[in-house]
Motif scaffolding. Sequence first.
Motif, PDB file in Angstrom:
ATOM      1  N   TRP A 177      20.580  26.214  97.745  1.00 58.35           N
ATOM      2  CA  TRP A 177      21.539  25.127  98.687  1.00 58.35           C
ATOM      3  C   TRP A 177      20.464  23.902  99.021  1.00 58.35           C
ATOM      4  O   TRP A 177      20.717  22.913  98.921  1.00 58.35           O
ATOM      5  N   THR A 178      19.195  24.464  99.682  1.00 54.22           N
ATOM      6  CA  THR A 178      18.377  23.482  99.880  1.00 54.22           C
ATOM      7  C   THR A 178      17.695  22.603  98.651  1.00 54.22           C
ATOM      8  O   THR A 178      17.786  21.290  98.791  1.00 54.22           O
ATOM      9  N   GLY A 189      22.330  20.687  98.517  1.00 50.13           N
ATOM     10  CA  GLY A 189      23.909  20.996  98.614  1.00 50.13           C
ATOM     11  C   GLY A 189      24.840  20.713  97.465  1.00 50.13           C
ATOM     12  O   GLY A 189      26.061  20.688  97.534  1.00 50.13           O
ATOM     13  N   LEU A 214      26.133  30.588  99.722  1.00 52.27           N
ATOM     14  CA  LEU A 214      26.688  29.681  99.246  1.00 52.27           C
ATOM     15  C   LEU A 214      28.194  29.194  99.706  1.00 52.27           C
ATOM     16  O   LEU A 214      28.304  27.863  99.978  1.00 52.27           O
ATOM     17  N   ARG A 236      28.369  28.003 103.188  1.00 53.49           N
ATOM     18  CA  ARG A 236      28.140  26.230 103.036  1.00 53.49           C
ATOM     19  C   ARG A 236      29.226  25.609 102.300  1.00 53.49           C
ATOM     20  O   ARG A 236      29.406  24.347 102.726  1.00 53.49           O
ATOM     21  N   ASN A 237      29.789  26.128 101.471  1.00 58.16           N
ATOM     22  CA  ASN A 237      30.903  25.358 100.704  1.00 58.16           C
ATOM     23  C   ASN A 237      31.797  26.223 100.034  1.00 58.16           C
ATOM     24  O   ASN A 237      31.737  26.809  99.011  1.00 58.16           O
TER      25      ASN A 237
END
Length: 355
Positions: free
Chosen positions: A189-190, A194, A216, A219-220
């Motif tokens: 992700w980083t 993103g 993941l 985060r999404n």
Amino acid sequence: MSAQPTAPTPDAAPTAPGSHVVDGFAGAVGNTPLIRLRRASAATGCEILGKAEFMQPGGSVKDRAALGIIEDAEARGQLIPGEPGIVVEGTAGNTGIGLTLVANARGYKSIIVVPHTQSREKLDFLRMIGADLRLVDPKPLRDPGHYVNFSRRIAEELEAKGERVIWANQFGNLANAAMHEATTGPEIWTQTGGKVDAFTCACGTGGTLTGVARALKARNPTLRIVLADPMGSGLYSWVKTGEVKAEGNSITEGIGQATAAPGNLEHGRAFIDDALQVADPEALEQIFDLQLHEGISVGGSAGINVAAAIKLARQMGPGHTIVTILCDGGARYQSKIFNPEFLREKGLPVPPWLA
């Protein structure tokens, strides 16, 4: 772990925050780069990125699971750093390598059970690093002689004798997936800022896919998670129909399950959106292409992963970013994937520079 000195000595400077110096084997695990795969990206109009797990200190993605499992055992008091202990595991090779190296760094012994059909390079490496290597015949999972069952019995027998021992149980030990959720997924992700649309990888234990998927998707939630599966494995069918049904065969080692979904993967089922099958010739095409044109040498599971990422990119269409795992390096398969006699025997293509 031993306490750090309170002041620097003439031979050792303290590690400053933000420094590139890490503390031993454990400190070197993780934070692998994402490599843009130029030819796969150009062919699909997508950004196809490979997480370079072959750059781990033990040479494979399994270093993460190995460290997570041993650290979890220490946190539970099953192993105590600085005191005698034994780590036992049944493995196709890479997890055994990671466990042995972590055990060496912690002062433990390791007993590793491996089918004798695995690549000679992995078996030689396990011996070289000090594993007590036990070779067994390949057997179905339901057979008591299967390497997983064999290793569990060794651990039980040692425990009955009063030894401080753990059976790593990479297939069912959820510390495996937890390590990937805490490290691999957040790193991806980083590293992409993103901007990642999908993740795909093959499964042996399912720890990588499950852990990365959890991280993941947290985060999404719309990000796509796709299981990549070699022929001869039933996990593609498991995702599609709920039934583990295997068809065909594959030369790949350490991935795919023919009879049941492992515990780590079952815990990730809710996060998996789809599955793709990859045949050996498709995987080999990517392995040889990466080596010849991009200077990246990888093993069979990485070939499955890259081929699946390309298939997924073509399904999704141009403009997407897809991440996969480059699990280990090609040097561990010189006697198989890069052996023209072996390839011809299996009816598989031989690259021109080996022919």
